[in-house]
Structure formats: C-alpha cells, structure tokens
Design a protein around this motif. Sequence first.
Motif, PDB file in Angstrom:
ATOM      1  N   THR A  25       0.825  -1.207   0.000  1.00 53.92           N
ATOM      2  CA  THR A  25       0.000   0.000   0.000  1.00 53.92           C
ATOM      3  C   THR A  25       0.856   1.252   0.000  1.00 53.92           C
ATOM      4  O   THR A  25       0.364   2.323  -0.311  1.00 53.92           O
ATOM      5  CB  THR A  25      -0.967   0.033   1.209  1.00 53.92           C
ATOM      6  N   ASN A  69       0.133   6.182  -4.077  1.00 47.75           N
ATOM      7  CA  ASN A  69      -1.093   5.803  -3.395  1.00 47.75           C
ATOM      8  C   ASN A  69      -1.836   7.012  -2.865  1.00 47.75           C
ATOM      9  O   ASN A  69      -1.236   7.989  -2.432  1.00 47.75           O
ATOM     10  CB  ASN A  69      -0.772   4.866  -2.221  1.00 47.75           C
ATOM     11  N   PRO A  72      -7.044   3.843  -0.694  1.00 48.47           N
ATOM     12  CA  PRO A  72      -7.130   2.545  -1.371  1.00 48.47           C
ATOM     13  C   PRO A  72      -6.923   2.658  -2.893  1.00 48.47           C
ATOM     14  O   PRO A  72      -6.780   1.656  -3.572  1.00 48.47           O
ATOM     15  CB  PRO A  72      -8.553   2.065  -1.056  1.00 48.47           C
ATOM     16  N   VAL A 106      -7.473   0.060  -7.586  1.00 44.91           N
ATOM     17  CA  VAL A 106      -8.060   0.066  -6.253  1.00 44.91           C
ATOM     18  C   VAL A 106      -7.556  -1.165  -5.513  1.00 44.91           C
ATOM     19  O   VAL A 106      -7.587  -2.274  -6.049  1.00 44.91           O
ATOM     20  CB  VAL A 106      -9.606   0.029  -6.318  1.00 44.91           C
ATOM     21  N   ASN A 107      -7.064  -0.950  -4.291  1.00 47.60           N
ATOM     22  CA  ASN A 107      -6.645  -2.058  -3.429  1.00 47.60           C
ATOM     23  C   ASN A 107      -7.878  -2.632  -2.733  1.00 47.60           C
ATOM     24  O   ASN A 107      -8.698  -1.892  -2.191  1.00 47.60           O
ATOM     25  CB  ASN A 107      -5.649  -1.576  -2.375  1.00 47.60           C
ATOM     26  N   LEU A 108      -7.985  -3.953  -2.745  1.00 48.59           N
ATOM     27  CA  LEU A 108      -9.073  -4.650  -2.082  1.00 48.59           C
ATOM     28  C   LEU A 108      -8.484  -5.581  -1.028  1.00 48.59           C
ATOM     29  O   LEU A 108      -7.361  -6.045  -1.170  1.00 48.59           O
ATOM     30  CB  LEU A 108      -9.874  -5.470  -3.099  1.00 48.59           C
ATOM     31  N   GLY A 110      -7.438  -4.995   2.073  1.00 51.11           N
ATOM     32  CA  GLY A 110      -6.181  -4.347   2.452  1.00 51.11           C
ATOM     33  C   GLY A 110      -5.467  -4.026   1.164  1.00 51.11           C
ATOM     34  O   GLY A 110      -5.943  -3.236   0.363  1.00 51.11           O
ATOM     35  N   SER A 111      -4.367  -4.644   0.919  1.00 49.67           N
ATOM     36  CA  SER A 111      -3.714  -4.510  -0.384  1.00 49.67           C
ATOM     37  C   SER A 111      -3.412  -5.884  -0.974  1.00 49.67           C
ATOM     38  O   SER A 111      -2.657  -5.997  -1.922  1.00 49.67           O
ATOM     39  CB  SER A 111      -2.419  -3.721  -0.239  1.00 49.67           C
ATOM     40  N   SER A 114      -5.725  -6.370  -5.896  1.00 47.67           N
ATOM     41  CA  SER A 114      -5.996  -5.074  -6.521  1.00 47.67           C
ATOM     42  C   SER A 114      -6.586  -5.303  -7.901  1.00 47.67           C
ATOM     43  O   SER A 114      -6.323  -6.318  -8.543  1.00 47.67           O
ATOM     44  CB  SER A 114      -4.717  -4.231  -6.603  1.00 47.67           C
TER      45      SER A 114
END
Length: 192
Positions: A25, A69, A72, A106-108, A110-111, A114
Amino acid sequence: MKTAFKSIILLLALTAFYQSAHAQTRGGFGIKGGLNYNSNGQYFKDAEAIWGDPRENLGYHLGIFGKVNAGPVFLRPEMNYTNLTSQVNQVKLTTQRLDAPILLGVNLLGSLVSVFAGPSFHYYLEDELRNFDYEKYNSGYQFGVGLNLGNLGLDLRYERVLDGQRVDIDNVFTGAGDFRFQQLMLGLSLKF
C-alpha cells in the motif's frame, strides 16, 4: 503457559501478515517482467491452436514501474520493453515495442488484491508484420487483477490495441489484413 505461547505466536503471525500486506500500500518504484500471449485479435479462433503448441505466440516483457497511493486508490505508471510473437500460417513474426501503461487501481482486502485499468501507449521499435514505412506510435488499453504479497506482486492483465494495424498481407499469406494486437500478460513485480 501453552495458551500464552499460542497467543504470542498468533499475534506475531498477524503482525507479519499486516506488515506484508501494508508493504504494497506504500508508494514506491520497482522492476517487473513476465510472459505474454499474443493473439492479433483472434483469441477464439486461436484457442484450439493453443492446445497444439502453447508456445507459438508466447512473448515476454521487462520494465520498471512507479506507484503513487491515495488511500485505497493508486496510480501506477510503467515503462516496458515488450516482445510479441505472431504466428501467421506457420510463419513466426516478431514485434518489439516500448509500452507505457498508466494504470489507475483500487486495493481490495487491504492490499492483498488489486484491480486496475488504464491506457497504454506504444512505440514500435521493429515490426515484422509491417516491414515497410509505418506509423510507429499507437495506443490501447489494459485491465487486470493483481495479488500482492509484501514487496512481491503477481498480476494478470488483458491488453488490446485501439487503432488496428492495417496490414496488407493477402499477397503473402491467406489471412485477414486487420491485426490488432491483443494479449494476455502474466507479470511478476518487485517493489523496492
């Protein structure tokens, strides 16, 4: 005693997982590379040929990337050298180009996972499909999904060139004349 020991081990494992997930992240830069399968716009027609010899249209890519970054959401510009192989009526032709995708993602979870998409700009260094004077600039788009484990990343993406390369190959081969590069790319990245 055993319960306290298990709690400490669990706490250390959770901390290590969080640190590993948090590493992707943060912004930064790194190197990447991988394999790509080129189809020239004929994936469904070529699907049966893949089973015969999956290495026919196999190429590779190597490059660098940056990552910025904003929560997210992230921006990931890249610069890659890409080698594409095209199989046309049993003749293997090579294309070499520099690619510059600019991906918004977009990070899903947490990371850990993505998703991303964005434009990709191409400069052709050499193209055996067109061994005459041709436009060296082109653009396309990419989208995909990534798995991030600490500073290591693995992604699978699809790319298609927007502006078709009109190639008059009817005099040489008995194929179609519209070759729009499209490829599946599997890449491994290391962020510093």
